[in-house]
Design an enzyme around this catalytic site. Structure first.
Site, PDB file in Angstrom:
ATOM      1  N   ILE A 233       0.799  -1.258   0.128  1.00  0.00           N
ATOM      2  CA  ILE A 233      -0.035  -0.070  -0.111  1.00  0.00           C
ATOM      3  C   ILE A 233       0.922   1.220  -0.043  1.00  0.00           C
ATOM      4  CG2 ILE A 233      -1.804   1.204   1.290  1.00  0.00           C
ATOM      5  CD1 ILE A 233      -2.410  -1.697   2.514  1.00  0.00           C
TER       6      ILE A 233
ATOM      7  N   SER B 215      -6.582  -0.230  10.299  1.00  0.00           N
ATOM      8  CA  SER B 215      -7.338  -1.233   9.798  1.00  0.00           C
ATOM      9  C   SER B 215      -8.700  -1.566  10.328  1.00  0.00           C
ATOM     10  CB  SER B 215      -6.491  -2.507   9.854  1.00  0.00           C
ATOM     11  OG  SER B 215      -7.134  -3.710   9.760  1.00  0.00           O
TER      12      SER B 215
ATOM     13  N   TYR C 215      -1.643  -7.624  16.661  1.00  0.00           N
ATOM     14  CA  TYR C 215      -2.047  -6.804  15.413  1.00  0.00           C
ATOM     15  C   TYR C 215      -3.274  -6.233  15.611  1.00  0.00           C
ATOM     16  CZ  TYR C 215      -2.847  -5.311  10.556  1.00  0.00           C
ATOM     17  OH  TYR C 215      -3.018  -4.630   9.707  1.00  0.00           O
TER      18      TYR C 215
HETATM   19  N1  LIG Z   1      -2.687  -5.767   3.403  1.00  0.00           N
HETATM   20  C1  LIG Z   1      -3.837  -5.842   4.254  1.00  0.00           C
HETATM   21  O1  LIG Z   1      -4.910  -6.434   3.827  1.00  0.00           O
HETATM   22  C2  LIG Z   1      -4.002  -4.647   5.195  1.00  0.00           C
HETATM   23  C3  LIG Z   1      -5.079  -4.417   5.438  1.00  0.00           C
HETATM   24  C4  LIG Z   1      -5.360  -3.475   6.831  1.00  0.00           C
HETATM   25  C5  LIG Z   1      -4.311  -2.659   6.898  1.00  0.00           C
HETATM   26  N2  LIG Z   1      -2.936  -2.907   6.469  1.00  0.00           N
HETATM   27  C6  LIG Z   1      -2.044  -2.130   6.739  1.00  0.00           C
HETATM   28  O2  LIG Z   1      -1.112  -1.426   5.756  1.00  0.00           O
HETATM   29  C7  LIG Z   1       0.142  -1.209   6.114  1.00  0.00           C
HETATM   30  C8  LIG Z   1       0.954  -1.539   5.065  1.00  0.00           C
HETATM   31  O3  LIG Z   1       0.817  -2.981   4.941  1.00  0.00           O
HETATM   32  P1  LIG Z   1       1.050  -3.733   3.389  1.00  0.00           P
HETATM   33  O4  LIG Z   1      -0.255  -4.560   3.416  1.00  0.00           O
HETATM   34  O5  LIG Z   1       1.267  -2.849   2.238  1.00  0.00           O
HETATM   35  O6  LIG Z   1       2.059  -4.782   3.664  1.00  0.00           O
HETATM   36  P2  LIG Z   1       3.672  -4.835   2.935  1.00  0.00           P
HETATM   37  O7  LIG Z   1       3.635  -4.899   1.569  1.00  0.00           O
HETATM   38  O8  LIG Z   1       4.144  -5.970   3.829  1.00  0.00           O
HETATM   39  O9  LIG Z   1       4.423  -3.477   3.227  1.00  0.00           O
HETATM   40  C9  LIG Z   1       4.881  -3.050   4.827  1.00  0.00           C
HETATM   41  C10 LIG Z   1       5.755  -1.973   4.673  1.00  0.00           C
HETATM   42  O10 LIG Z   1       6.105  -1.726   6.043  1.00  0.00           O
HETATM   43  C11 LIG Z   1       7.572  -1.689   6.296  1.00  0.00           C
HETATM   44  N3  LIG Z   1       8.002  -2.377   7.380  1.00  0.00           N
HETATM   45  C12 LIG Z   1       7.635  -3.594   7.855  1.00  0.00           C
HETATM   46  N4  LIG Z   1       8.227  -3.934   8.983  1.00  0.00           N
HETATM   47  C13 LIG Z   1       9.049  -2.764   9.219  1.00  0.00           C
HETATM   48  C14 LIG Z   1       9.925  -2.388  10.438  1.00  0.00           C
HETATM   49  N5  LIG Z   1      10.347  -3.294  11.346  1.00  0.00           N
HETATM   50  N6  LIG Z   1      10.674  -1.354  10.201  1.00  0.00           N
HETATM   51  C15 LIG Z   1      10.472  -0.396   9.043  1.00  0.00           C
HETATM   52  N7  LIG Z   1       9.672  -0.747   8.100  1.00  0.00           N
HETATM   53  C16 LIG Z   1       9.028  -1.762   8.042  1.00  0.00           C
HETATM   54  C17 LIG Z   1       8.084  -2.795   4.986  1.00  0.00           C
HETATM   55  O11 LIG Z   1       9.271  -2.180   4.739  1.00  0.00           O
HETATM   56  P3  LIG Z   1      10.520  -3.419   4.467  1.00  0.00           P
HETATM   57  O12 LIG Z   1      10.046  -4.631   4.112  1.00  0.00           O
HETATM   58  O13 LIG Z   1      11.612  -2.553   3.349  1.00  0.00           O
HETATM   59  O14 LIG Z   1      11.087  -3.119   5.810  1.00  0.00           O
HETATM   60  C18 LIG Z   1       7.123  -2.400   3.772  1.00  0.00           C
HETATM   61  O15 LIG Z   1       7.401  -1.095   3.042  1.00  0.00           O
HETATM   62  C19 LIG Z   1       0.202  -1.791   7.239  1.00  0.00           C
HETATM   63  O16 LIG Z   1       0.303  -0.629   8.575  1.00  0.00           O
HETATM   64  C20 LIG Z   1      -0.782  -2.779   7.748  1.00  0.00           C
HETATM   65  O17 LIG Z   1      -1.151  -3.047   8.765  1.00  0.00           O
HETATM   66  C21 LIG Z   1      -2.880  -3.748   5.479  1.00  0.00           C
END
Ligand SMILES: NC(=O)c1ccc[n+]([C@@H]2O[C@H](COP(=O)([O-])OP(=O)(O)OC[C@H]3O[C@@H](n4cnc5c(N)ncnc54)[C@H](OP(=O)(O)O)[C@@H]3O)[C@@H](O)[C@H]2O)c1
Length: 310
Positions: free
Chosen positions: A30, A154, A179
């Site tokens: 995202i 979320s 979470y």
């Molecule tokens: N996907 C869903 O269904 C969903 C639903 C509701 C909310 N969300 C929320 O959306 C947000 C983004 O998630 P996403 O779905 O896009 O997942 P994603 O593709 O895994 O992206 C997560 C991002 O956060 C970074 N990150 C994770 N752990 C980290 C750490 N320890 N230090 C620094 N950066 C970190 C990752 O960077 P690196 O890998 O480069 O470290 C990556 O850029 C999150 O807050 C998640 O809770 C997602």
């Protein structure tokens, strides 16, 4: 046909040239789509994550665009206090005297294992909530007068209340429970930040949102092997919500004129939505704010100014 976040959000004609945006967690999912979108609209985007190769690829994609968008990558592990501070310093430097216009607190994830960070805090709570709290606190003085802070929460926030005495322990750890707690903290943080900004007569806005359920992002990468592959396969199904669709509400809140004054609210699908009762509870929001400062060992941000407001 284009299916970019800015088009879904109805802000494809906006121009952000001269504006600076920090999108945390923009190496993937995202956040990456939000960063690309803000770059297409002409902003200077600070791309953040831990994965330098993925970060450079996002920077290259923004800079190869036809609009004026520019970008740089800053690595920081959100489980490390010094790295979050270094990200704040790098952002301050990049934004310069003009200040930071957009802060998208998006980095985070679903973490399977029970562990504490070096600070002694449960990992999910630290990375998903405490780190953006610290980052925002350190950047408060650098935000422009009309800056917007957008926090990725979320629908998973609709769980229990947060037991703030339990965040320094992994006894009875449940990855889903951790979470949910962190996503409730995101919604409460955004609302409390909004209240304290208003109390300090600042026009900076703060909102949170649910991006949708997006199996095709990297979100479920921490599940055991086969489940992670199932999630990726689900993400390729034609009806699955894409990361670009997930980024639309973030871009909407960051750019759209009709939410220029909206603050302290929760959104989904580019519309306001009522969060859980607990997410709206001002006492719970305040307790979270105070406890977060205590855990980080910092002075409470916007403290004095909030006293008569709450
Ligand atoms: N996907 C869903 O269904 C969903 C639903 C509701 C909310 N969300 C929320 O959306 C947000 C983004 O998630 P996403 O779905 O896009 O997942 P994603 O593709 O895994 O992206 C997560 C991002 O956060 C970074 N990150 C994770 N752990 C980290 C750490 N320890 N230090 C620094 N950066 C970190 C990752 O960077 P690196 O890998 O480069 O470290 C990556 O850029 C999150 O807050 C998640 O809770 C997602």
């Amino acid at each position: 046909m284009r299916n970019y976040p800015e088009d879904i959000a109805g802000v494809g004609d906006e121009r952000l040239v001269g504006r600076t945006a920090l999108v945390t967690g923009s190496t993937s999912g995202i956040g990456k789509e939000a960063a690309l979108s803000l770059g297409r609209l002409g902003a200077h985007v600070i791309v953040h994550g831990r994965d330098g190769e993925a970060g450079s690829a996002v920077v290259d994609e923004i800079e190869a665009g036809v609009n004026e968008g520019t970008a740089e990558f800053v690595a920081a592990d959100f489980a490390e206090l010094e790295e979050v501070s270094a990200l704040a310093d790098a952002t301050r430097h990049a934004a310069g005297d003009d200040g930071l216009d957009l802060l998208l607190n998006n980095a985070g994830g679903y973490f399977r294992d029970a562990r504490l960070t070096d600070l002694g805090v449960e990992y999910t709570f630290h990375v998903n909530h405490l780190a953006p709290y610290q980052l925002t606190a350190e950047l408060l003085d650098d935000l422009t007068d009309d800056a917007r802070v957008v926090t990725t929460s979320s629908e998973a926030h609709r769980g229990d209340r947060i037991d703030l005495d339990a965040v320094e322990s992994v006894d009875d750890f449940s990855s889903w429970g951790a979470y949910q707690r962190s996503k409730l903290a995101n919604a409460q943080f955004a609302a409390e930040l909004a209240r304290r900004l208003r109390a300090s007569d600042r026009e900076v806005t703060s909102n949170s949102f649910h991006p949708g359920a997006i199996p095709g992002s990297g979100f479920l990468r921490d599940l055991p092997g086969p489940l992670s592959r199932v999630a990726r396969a689900l993400g390729r199904l034609p009806f699955a919500t894409t990361p670009a669709e997930g980024a639309a509400t973030a871009v909407y809140l960051a750019v759209a004129d009709d939410v220029a004054d909206a603050t302290g609210r929760y959104f989904a699908d580019c519309r306001e939505k009522k969060p859980s009762t607990e997410a709206q509870d001002p006492r719970a929001q305040r307790r979270l704010w105070e406890r977060s400062a205590e855990l980080l060992g910092i002075d409470e941000p916007l403290a004095a100014l909030a006293a008569d407001e709450i």
